[in-house]
Design a protein around this motif. Sequence first.
Motif, PDB file in Angstrom:
ATOM      1  N   PRO A 162      15.137  11.684   7.422  1.00  0.00           N
ATOM      2  CA  PRO A 162      14.672  10.703   8.410  1.00  0.00           C
ATOM      3  C   PRO A 162      14.925   9.279   7.891  1.00  0.00           C
ATOM      4  N   ALA A 163      15.253   8.372   8.804  1.00  0.00           N
ATOM      5  CA  ALA A 163      15.485   6.990   8.412  1.00  0.00           C
ATOM      6  C   ALA A 163      14.279   6.144   8.785  1.00  0.00           C
ATOM      7  N   PRO A 164      13.783   5.326   7.866  1.00  0.00           N
ATOM      8  CA  PRO A 164      12.657   4.453   8.222  1.00  0.00           C
ATOM      9  C   PRO A 164      13.142   3.331   9.142  1.00  0.00           C
ATOM     10  N   VAL A 165      12.363   3.063  10.185  1.00  0.00           N
ATOM     11  CA  VAL A 165      12.708   1.971  11.090  1.00  0.00           C
ATOM     12  C   VAL A 165      11.534   1.001  11.092  1.00  0.00           C
ATOM     13  N   GLY A 166      11.762  -0.191  10.576  1.00  0.00           N
ATOM     14  CA  GLY A 166      10.691  -1.182  10.479  1.00  0.00           C
ATOM     15  C   GLY A 166      10.411  -1.818  11.839  1.00  0.00           C
ATOM     16  N   GLY A 167       9.113  -1.915  12.210  1.00  0.00           N
ATOM     17  CA  GLY A 167       8.732  -2.585  13.460  1.00  0.00           C
ATOM     18  C   GLY A 167       8.717  -4.093  13.266  1.00  0.00           C
ATOM     19  N   PRO A 168       8.217  -4.845  14.272  1.00  0.00           N
ATOM     20  CA  PRO A 168       8.260  -6.305  14.216  1.00  0.00           C
ATOM     21  C   PRO A 168       7.518  -6.911  13.018  1.00  0.00           C
ATOM     22  N   GLY A 169       6.336  -6.340  12.653  1.00  0.00           N
ATOM     23  CA  GLY A 169       5.556  -6.978  11.586  1.00  0.00           C
ATOM     24  C   GLY A 169       5.843  -6.416  10.214  1.00  0.00           C
ATOM     25  N   PHE A 170       6.865  -5.549  10.111  1.00  0.00           N
ATOM     26  CA  PHE A 170       7.078  -4.832   8.858  1.00  0.00           C
ATOM     27  C   PHE A 170       7.523  -5.757   7.740  1.00  0.00           C
ATOM     28  N   VAL A 171       8.147  -6.880   8.131  1.00  0.00           N
ATOM     29  CA  VAL A 171       8.650  -7.815   7.136  1.00  0.00           C
ATOM     30  C   VAL A 171       7.521  -8.310   6.228  1.00  0.00           C
ATOM     31  N   TRP A 172       6.283  -8.409   6.761  1.00  0.00           N
ATOM     32  CA  TRP A 172       5.161  -8.899   5.946  1.00  0.00           C
ATOM     33  C   TRP A 172       4.840  -7.937   4.822  1.00  0.00           C
ATOM     34  N   ALA A 215       4.735  -8.851   0.962  1.00  0.00           N
ATOM     35  CA  ALA A 215       3.595  -8.511   0.109  1.00  0.00           C
ATOM     36  C   ALA A 215       4.066  -7.756  -1.134  1.00  0.00           C
ATOM     37  N   LEU A 216       5.022  -6.878  -0.944  1.00  0.00           N
ATOM     38  CA  LEU A 216       5.559  -6.104  -2.073  1.00  0.00           C
ATOM     39  C   LEU A 216       6.214  -7.050  -3.084  1.00  0.00           C
ATOM     40  N   ALA A 217       6.992  -8.008  -2.589  1.00  0.00           N
ATOM     41  CA  ALA A 217       7.661  -8.962  -3.470  1.00  0.00           C
ATOM     42  C   ALA A 217       6.629  -9.777  -4.236  1.00  0.00           C
ATOM     43  N   VAL A 218       5.588 -10.261  -3.509  1.00  0.00           N
ATOM     44  CA  VAL A 218       4.528 -11.050  -4.154  1.00  0.00           C
ATOM     45  C   VAL A 218       3.859 -10.223  -5.248  1.00  0.00           C
ATOM     46  N   ALA A 219       3.590  -8.951  -4.930  1.00  0.00           N
ATOM     47  CA  ALA A 219       2.903  -8.082  -5.883  1.00  0.00           C
ATOM     48  C   ALA A 219       3.731  -7.883  -7.148  1.00  0.00           C
ATOM     49  N   VAL A 220       5.032  -7.707  -6.974  1.00  0.00           N
ATOM     50  CA  VAL A 220       5.902  -7.493  -8.137  1.00  0.00           C
ATOM     51  C   VAL A 220       5.917  -8.745  -9.021  1.00  0.00           C
ATOM     52  N   ILE A 227      -1.804  -3.402  -8.399  1.00  0.00           N
ATOM     53  CA  ILE A 227      -1.433  -4.516  -7.503  1.00  0.00           C
ATOM     54  C   ILE A 227      -0.258  -4.118  -6.620  1.00  0.00           C
ATOM     55  N   ILE A 228       0.755  -3.504  -7.268  1.00  0.00           N
ATOM     56  CA  ILE A 228       1.979  -3.188  -6.526  1.00  0.00           C
ATOM     57  C   ILE A 228       1.710  -2.168  -5.427  1.00  0.00           C
ATOM     58  N   VAL A 229       0.764  -1.259  -5.646  1.00  0.00           N
ATOM     59  CA  VAL A 229       0.484  -0.256  -4.613  1.00  0.00           C
ATOM     60  C   VAL A 229      -0.473  -0.814  -3.564  1.00  0.00           C
ATOM     61  N   VAL A 230      -1.562  -1.449  -4.031  1.00  0.00           N
ATOM     62  CA  VAL A 230      -2.647  -1.807  -3.106  1.00  0.00           C
ATOM     63  C   VAL A 230      -2.267  -2.955  -2.180  1.00  0.00           C
ATOM     64  N   LEU A 231      -1.689  -4.035  -2.716  1.00  0.00           N
ATOM     65  CA  LEU A 231      -1.432  -5.216  -1.890  1.00  0.00           C
ATOM     66  C   LEU A 231      -0.531  -4.905  -0.681  1.00  0.00           C
ATOM     67  N   PRO A 232       0.653  -4.292  -0.889  1.00  0.00           N
ATOM     68  CA  PRO A 232       1.478  -3.963   0.285  1.00  0.00           C
ATOM     69  C   PRO A 232       0.772  -2.992   1.224  1.00  0.00           C
ATOM     70  N   ALA A 233      -0.006  -2.046   0.670  1.00  0.00           N
ATOM     71  CA  ALA A 233      -0.687  -1.067   1.513  1.00  0.00           C
ATOM     72  C   ALA A 233      -1.680  -1.766   2.430  1.00  0.00           C
ATOM     73  N   VAL A 234      -2.432  -2.706   1.875  1.00  0.00           N
ATOM     74  CA  VAL A 234      -3.416  -3.438   2.690  1.00  0.00           C
ATOM     75  C   VAL A 234      -2.699  -4.193   3.808  1.00  0.00           C
ATOM     76  N   VAL A 235      -1.618  -4.905   3.438  1.00  0.00           N
ATOM     77  CA  VAL A 235      -0.889  -5.680   4.450  1.00  0.00           C
ATOM     78  C   VAL A 235      -0.321  -4.743   5.513  1.00  0.00           C
ATOM     79  N   PHE A 236       0.184  -3.605   5.065  1.00  0.00           N
ATOM     80  CA  PHE A 236       0.804  -2.635   5.971  1.00  0.00           C
ATOM     81  C   PHE A 236      -0.208  -2.159   7.011  1.00  0.00           C
ATOM     82  N   ILE A 237      -1.411  -1.816   6.524  1.00  0.00           N
ATOM     83  CA  ILE A 237      -2.438  -1.315   7.449  1.00  0.00           C
ATOM     84  C   ILE A 237      -2.933  -2.446   8.349  1.00  0.00           C
ATOM     85  N   ALA A 238      -3.105  -3.636   7.747  1.00  0.00           N
ATOM     86  CA  ALA A 238      -3.617  -4.776   8.527  1.00  0.00           C
ATOM     87  C   ALA A 238      -2.650  -5.157   9.648  1.00  0.00           C
ATOM     88  N   SER A 239      -1.318  -5.001   9.394  1.00  0.00           N
ATOM     89  CA  SER A 239      -0.358  -5.393  10.433  1.00  0.00           C
ATOM     90  C   SER A 239      -0.123  -4.261  11.432  1.00  0.00           C
TER      91      SER A 239
END
Lengths: 396, 343
Positions: A177-187, A191-196, A226-238
């Motif tokens: 399966p190929a992941p397809v990012g929706g409109p808010g996925f860029v955040w 978040a992942l970049a910030v965490a790294v 940090i790397i796991v939690v921060l993007p996960a929070v943003v992902f769920i919030a968006s």
Amino acid sequence: MTTPSSPPPRRETPPFWRDPAKRALLFQALMLAALFAVIGFIVSNTLENLDARGITTGFGFLHDTAGFGIVQSLIDYTPQSTYGRTFLVGLLNTLLVSTLGIAAATIIGFLMGIARLSPNWLIARIAGAYVEIFRNIPLLLQIFFWYFAVLRSLPSPRQSMSLGEAVFLNIRGLVVPAPVGGPGFVWTLVALAVAVIAAIVLVRWNRRRQAATGDRLPAGWISAGIIVVLPAVVFIASGMPLTWDIPKLGGFNFSGGITVLPELLALWLALSIYTGAFIAEIVRSGIQAVSKGQTEAARALSLSGGMTLRLVVIPQAMRVIIPPLTSQYLNLIKNSSLATAIGYPDLVSVFAGTTLNQTGQAIEVIMMTMAVYLTLSLLVSMFMNWFNARMALVER
Amino acid sequence: MLHNNKTLLCSATAIMATLLATGSAQAGETMDAVKERGQVVCGVSTGLPGFSTPDDQGNWEGIDVDVCHGVAAAVFGDASKVQFVPLNAKERFTALQSGEIDVLSRNTTWTATRDTTLGLNFTGVSFYDGQGFLVKESLGIDSAKQLDGAAFCVQSGTTTELNLADYFQAHDMSFEPVVFDTSDQTVGGFEAGRCDVLTSDTSQLNALRIKLSDPDSAKVLPEVISKEPLGPVVRQGDDQWFNAVKWTLFAMINAEEMGISSENADEMKGSEKPGIARFMGSEGNFGEAMGLPADWAYSIVSQVGNYGEVFDRNVGAGSPLNIERGLNALWTEGGIQYAPPIR
């Protein structure tokens, strides 16, 4: 008694051909001049001959329409693209299989190298058998084995082996399966970049703090958190803006998802398993090169087993491992050109194969292809030398 | 299966040859070299039934092979003085450019690019062909228009690869090309199911279909999507050799038209009909300017046969391929095979 009068030492300068330094300089200049003369002769003679035989020369063909299809491309490519584009497509395909191969060979090599030193008899023997079998069979045969014997016997798309109706394996390749990012996925990616970046800063700060005060935080665990939690929070919030493009069987083959070609799979498997066997030996020899006294000394300082390995053994072993490891990486990149034997569209197959044949410009195409492998190898070499210098023992 | 290495080797040889050679191809150069060597070196395919393939004793046979035998018969009066060099599609032009072979007779399509930019000359058309598709019966397909999204096994470095892209663009369909070095590999891929369709020249598809383990499981679709005039190729700039190869083929076609065959060549040799006497070399000397003996055409027909015999024996009614003459019939019989007269 007469004393023989010794003549006063003469200080005149010898002629330049008797002065070794000047003579060496002269020979080097002559050598260089001769080299340039030979190159100049070869180039002008080649152009003259090609012209006399009515063979078209020059790089103008790179702007012509290619007119043939390529089965796998990381950039947009259609038969209307130019030959210049086929060069890029081939180059990227070579880089793809080389990168995947280097990553997998490194992991396999380190695991097997360490396993070979295991006190467990069975694990050590399995690793030993792996090394001896795979490094002693020619690579081309291994590629043929994976492609013709293993992947060719897979079922047709309609009888695919499947995993949870999402991942399919058949003779046309592995469809996932190929992941397809929706409109808010860029955040989430932001978040992942910030965490790294935060994790890197934390690790560096922790190292300085330890050097200054002797205290240390478990920086590795915190960074991972940090790397796991921060993007996960943003992902769920968006609002979880990610869907999966599940492959569906229709017409001749699966549509949707990402297809990993069987040619790529076979080449990747063969390259990483073959090179992994050599890396395993390099890793084993590197670890054994660290004298036992070092481990015993670390133990005497009451360092734990893991810390002994991480802080004492590996840093010293790496100094022995890196230089031969570089050679293995270079070999893997060059060996990836065997792709053409099974039809994987790498640089040699697409550019030095089809493009050369359709345009007939053998000299230009072969020169460009050789220049690519030379450049790639020199870049990898430069990087590994830099890495080696960093890992080298700092003598105070 | 080391075609890749061989290709590189060939290219490297070609590069070295062009880098170091001095002077250019001169008229008569190839003919002199061939005569001195005592045999014609002829580039053929790595194995394509009907065109060039070794039989169970290792002797090469096929239409392309017979063209080479014809050249040897014309030059030496002995059709057996040929050395065959099997080449894959990617190696063929480099081998000719570098002088490794004297003539390339390897089901090669005559195109503008090949004729004008490679420093090569096509000497004529030994077989008019066209590209088609071979599919599995089980797919239940009966037109190429239904092939949208299918995977195609195709041989690299061929016009087939280009026509395929053209056809699918023109019909606004998508395709997945699976490219192999030899035609055997494309058949292997087709049989194993790596691709849905095998595409090549229709004559080859018929030949390859026979090689399948179950020939009835596959069929050739009716569409023919391109013109593929196949013919012998020589280096540009050596007109004498070019003429000799060109007129070898013309002699075979003329012989069929005049009713001269390998069986009656000896009786006809004494004929006083002017056309036949010129052909046999008993009147005039048409071989001289090409550096050939006067009875060059007689040697070709008596030892190799006329075009019709060669066709029937290799790909036509007398062979397992059983391809109809079609376009390859003489112009007098509804085809387009036509040779200028010998006079």
